[in-house]
Write a protein that holds these residues in place. Structure first.
Motif, PDB file in Angstrom:
ATOM      1  N   MET A 187      -7.326   2.332   0.618  1.00  0.00           N
ATOM      2  CA  MET A 187      -6.288   2.406  -0.415  1.00  0.00           C
ATOM      3  C   MET A 187      -6.051   3.852  -0.852  1.00  0.00           C
ATOM      4  N   ILE A 221       0.841  -1.203   0.000  1.00  0.00           N
ATOM      5  CA  ILE A 221       0.000   0.000   0.000  1.00  0.00           C
ATOM      6  C   ILE A 221       0.873   1.250   0.000  1.00  0.00           C
ATOM      7  N   ASN A 222       1.836   1.281   0.892  1.00  0.00           N
ATOM      8  CA  ASN A 222       2.721   2.445   0.974  1.00  0.00           C
ATOM      9  C   ASN A 222       3.849   2.083   1.932  1.00  0.00           C
ATOM     10  N   LYS A 255       8.248   2.706  -6.889  1.00  0.00           N
ATOM     11  CA  LYS A 255       7.725   2.375  -5.569  1.00  0.00           C
ATOM     12  C   LYS A 255       8.890   2.247  -4.604  1.00  0.00           C
ATOM     13  N   ILE A 256       8.839   3.032  -3.516  1.00  0.00           N
ATOM     14  CA  ILE A 256       9.827   2.878  -2.450  1.00  0.00           C
ATOM     15  C   ILE A 256       9.469   1.620  -1.672  1.00  0.00           C
ATOM     16  N   ASN A 303      -4.377   5.987   1.734  1.00  0.00           N
ATOM     17  CA  ASN A 303      -3.039   5.622   2.200  1.00  0.00           C
ATOM     18  C   ASN A 303      -1.990   5.342   1.145  1.00  0.00           C
ATOM     19  N   SER A 304      -2.367   5.347  -0.126  1.00  0.00           N
ATOM     20  CA  SER A 304      -1.357   4.904  -1.092  1.00  0.00           C
ATOM     21  C   SER A 304      -0.466   6.036  -1.598  1.00  0.00           C
ATOM     22  N   GLY A 305      -0.565   7.195  -0.975  1.00  0.00           N
ATOM     23  CA  GLY A 305       0.388   8.260  -1.302  1.00  0.00           C
ATOM     24  C   GLY A 305       0.184   8.854  -2.686  1.00  0.00           C
TER      25      GLY A 305
END
Lengths: 500, 500
Positions: free
Chosen positions: B384, A372-373, B28-29, B387-389
């Motif tokens: 989602m 998700i993050n 994606k980090i 929170n998914s930035g």
């Protein structure tokens, strides 16, 4: 990947479930459609009516279009009691085949029971039990012991039949309720093996009505989790749902929180069946299963085409790991180290042993929130574990796993647990804390995510715990990070932590 | 897919960010490490000390091991002010290269400013602004207007310097605070272009201290979202954080909720810089950016190797769509139809126009929750989206999108919004409801997920709204499902819905 459409033609509703199955045989439901067709509302001779057949045909046409639109590789179409019992079933089957090219597989009562069993046994961790699949036109009972089916039967009546026979769609008199009870006790009395059921096995209920009973009970109790599957009720709670629907008119029933409108008319009849079976068999708990016939068809399909499911929890966890691209090597390394500590520190867990499943779930999914993050991924792991439909864990176990995973970087309970006090005790919270410390230590010991630490030796020595990581070279980085956990370790376990 | 390790050697901390970049340039980090090395704490001659260099070397060694363990394809190592300014930087660079084979790129002040700008401009939707990247050893200021850099400067002092110069790691007297303020005003006075800044542009703050100021403010206000990025503060709130830290001793500061321990000693000095810049430039809001130098390095890398980011919101949404295997065709179809309705029904949205971004986000991600679990996927979409930035949306826009998406199957607000009343007004809730109705209609009109409906004509006619779906054949299935929305439509829009 294989894309499957499962169409289930029941007496009450017709449903389509769309499922993707990956190369490992893991599957994911990605869409579902339901139409309340009521094919089971036959004429006085038990014949499917022209009108209902037409509605069913339209629904099946729509479902076929959907399957084609999503490029399903295969459509499995199964029909249960309504079609099975109808003298004019061939007319319907021919109609559907000629118009839509869909071949409907009419399940026998035994097959219906078998698929419900498949759906349950792969998703609920109970060694023995009595499964009841309560449909509109039949009721399947399957008794299994130590995972083996002992007996099964398909009773030739379901929610629609009972509702019609005793006219229970509106408020019900005491006399009618009594007559319905007598009828059911008589019918159950004919099933010899029901008399020999062991005590302490659960009734595992499958079907919309049973999920609905669970929902009503949860609403009335302000139950804090929105999960249908594996919700557990005691008989008195079922009785209370039965009692509160009995006297009410249809209109009043519709207003009951949690009762679905589509089902309000047949709900009392269905509820009576559930309650009286509990009574008759003297069973002490009802386990609601969200997984039944349709899921059973999927599991059966997987089992015949892929490797069998095996351990349902492992299957679920691996399913999630592959779906969310979780770093599998790191996840299993954290699990290995945490598990090794857990075994060696047995005495520190006291009465809270038996947490293997929680430890495994929390360890393998501790990084699941990253999908998700990355930021706040510990909190996201909580959400993922709580909501991704893990099979084989009770609600309490799911919640404990979610909490433990959410604490894998920091032992501060950010997520307030008091809202879950119906499910978790203070003791459970202590256990969660302990497990989370093992996760943090294991996470630190795999800082480089390279399996550098092979194992860890732990020893409880009076007021302290000594840990020695085993590796080819001294894991300085890992130890220096692990040692940061010492204050929390001391607080949670009441012992000093020494890592060398 | 490319796996990148970004190492940022700052004056306060050394950090490693691990990033996966897919074929489309989405990234994606997936992990991050931070060590507070304090390389900027040089000796009296400004030389990097042997001790700090040794610590940095160890940290870099660990980071390199991690990069190798996760099989990073490339490691980008950048150093900022601490190394840049040190007379003995070559000693350090040689040491690191000889021992670890890592070539450190020492960024000039201009480059440092540029990368901070890259990080901000790709993640915060502000046309103009003054960016401030407040580091340990320097402070970069970048002024941009309509997306174009107008001026930039790297001031040769950061949080560590200010703290040392005015000895502010413990409680600060009024005289010292005054001296610090005078020093900053003098330094800022030397930057001519700062005098000509337009009013109404925000100060966009980058760096750990600024995130920390945001966190302290959020804690004090019980702010309901756990999001650092794009948090907006008014100057008086920044002043209040400044004031409450000023008098306190280090010990007392550590206890301030939200203040990170690692930073407690240099926090007041840093906070003073932020506050006085706001004061000096008469800026009316501080926008906290969670994205800065490191992200800027990633965006720059992507821009040079892949197609440029373009619209940041689209980039974010497509990133999420591909990451979670969302049905892209269906998502865009729902967006197309909802967007068409939205444009045609303009008058019904009244003062709540300007919701294009919210509509787009909610439409494209309405099914994002399916990746967590099909069951309750509307609620999961809420989580989602929240929170998914997602970049390019304010907190309010994110929250509104999340709510609208969560109502795409049912117009009952399951998720209580009162807890977000700091962010959402009752008007916003009405807008959310309206958008969600458009989503439900569009979802129904794409029941078969096959783009069958090409467009929809809408007309407001007195007390009713007429809708005509356009398709090659009459979309009966779709219309019959869409019509189920009519009661909620009437309730939300106050008009009857007619679909033909």
């Amino acid at each position: 990947m294989k894309r499957l459409g499962i169409i289930d033609i029941g007496s009450n509703s017709v449903r389509l479930v769309l499922v993707d199955i990956n190369a490992q045989g893991h599957f994911k439901i990605f869409n579902e459609f339901k139409e309340t067709v009521r094919l089971g509302e036959t004429d006085s001779k038990g014949m499917l009516t022209a009108e209902k057949m037409q509605t069913a045909l339209e629904t099946l046409g729509m479902f076929k279009t959907i399957c084609e639109a999503v490029r399903a590789d295969e459509i499995v179409t199964a029909a249960t009691a309504a079609v099975r019992r109808a003298p004019n079933k061939n007319e319907f089957l021919t109609l559907v085949y000629e118009r839509l090219g869909l071949r409907i597989r009419v399940l026998s009562g035994e097959e219906e029971a078998y698929y419900a069993y498949c759906g349950v046994i792969n998703s609920i961790d109970e060694k023995s039990g009595l499964i009841m699949d309560l449909g509109g036109g039949s009721t399947e009972l399957v008794h299994f012991e130590d995972g083996v089916v002992k007996n099964s039967i398909s009773l030739p009546f379901g929610a629609i039949d009972v509702t019609r026979m005793f006219d229970t769609s509106n408020s019900v008199s005491a006399a009618t309720a009594q007559a319905l009870r007598r009828f059911l006790f008589d019918e159950l009395g004919k099933v010899n093996w029901l008399k020999d059921l062991k005590k302490n096995i659960p009734l595992i209920g499958v079907g919309g009505t049973i999920r609905n009973i669970g929902k009503i009970d949860k609403k009335s109790k302000d139950y804090p989790l929105d999960m249908a599957h594996y919700y557990i009720m005691d008989p008195s709670s079922v009785c209370s749902v039965y009692e509160q629907t009995k006297d009410r008119t249809l209109e009043q029933r519709i207003k009951i929180k949690g009762l679905s409108k589509d089902r309000a008319d047949i709900f009392f009849g269905a509820c009576a069946v559930v309650w009286h079976i509990l009574e008759y068999c003297r069973i002490d708990r009802l386990v609601v299963s969200g997984s039944g016939l349709r899921e059973g068809l999927v599991y059966d399909y997987i089992g015949s085409s892929y490797s069998p499911v095996g351990n349902m929890l492992d299957f679920s966890l691996n399913n999630i790991i592959s779906q969310f691209n979780i770093n599998r090597v790191h996840a299993y390394q954290v699990y290995k180290l945490a598990s090794s500590m857990y075994v060696q520190l047995e005495e520190l867990f006291g009465s809270s042993r038996e947490c293997e499943k929680i430890l495994k779930t929390a360890a393998l999914l501790h990084d699941s929130g990253i999908s998700i993050n990355f930021y706040s991924h510990d909190s996201h792991a909580f959400y993922m574990i709580l909501n991704s439909g893990i099979n084989g864990l009770t609600h309490r176990e799911i919640l404990m796993s979610a909490y433990a995973a959410s604490l894998h970087r920091n032992t501060k309970l950010k997520l307030k647990w008091k809202q879950y006090s119906q499910i978790l005790s203070e003791d459970d919270i202590r256990t969660i804390m302990k497990i989370s410390i093992l996760l943090r230590l294991s996470e630190s010991l795999d800082t480089c995510m390279d399996n550098f630490v092979e194992d860890i030796k732990c020893r409880v020595d009076g007021e302290s715990v000594e840990m020695n990581p085993i590796a080819k070279k001294k894991p300085n980085v890992e130890i220096s990070r692990a040692i940061n956990t010492r204050h929390d370790f001391e607080q949670v376990f009441g012992k000093k932590l020494l890592i060398q």
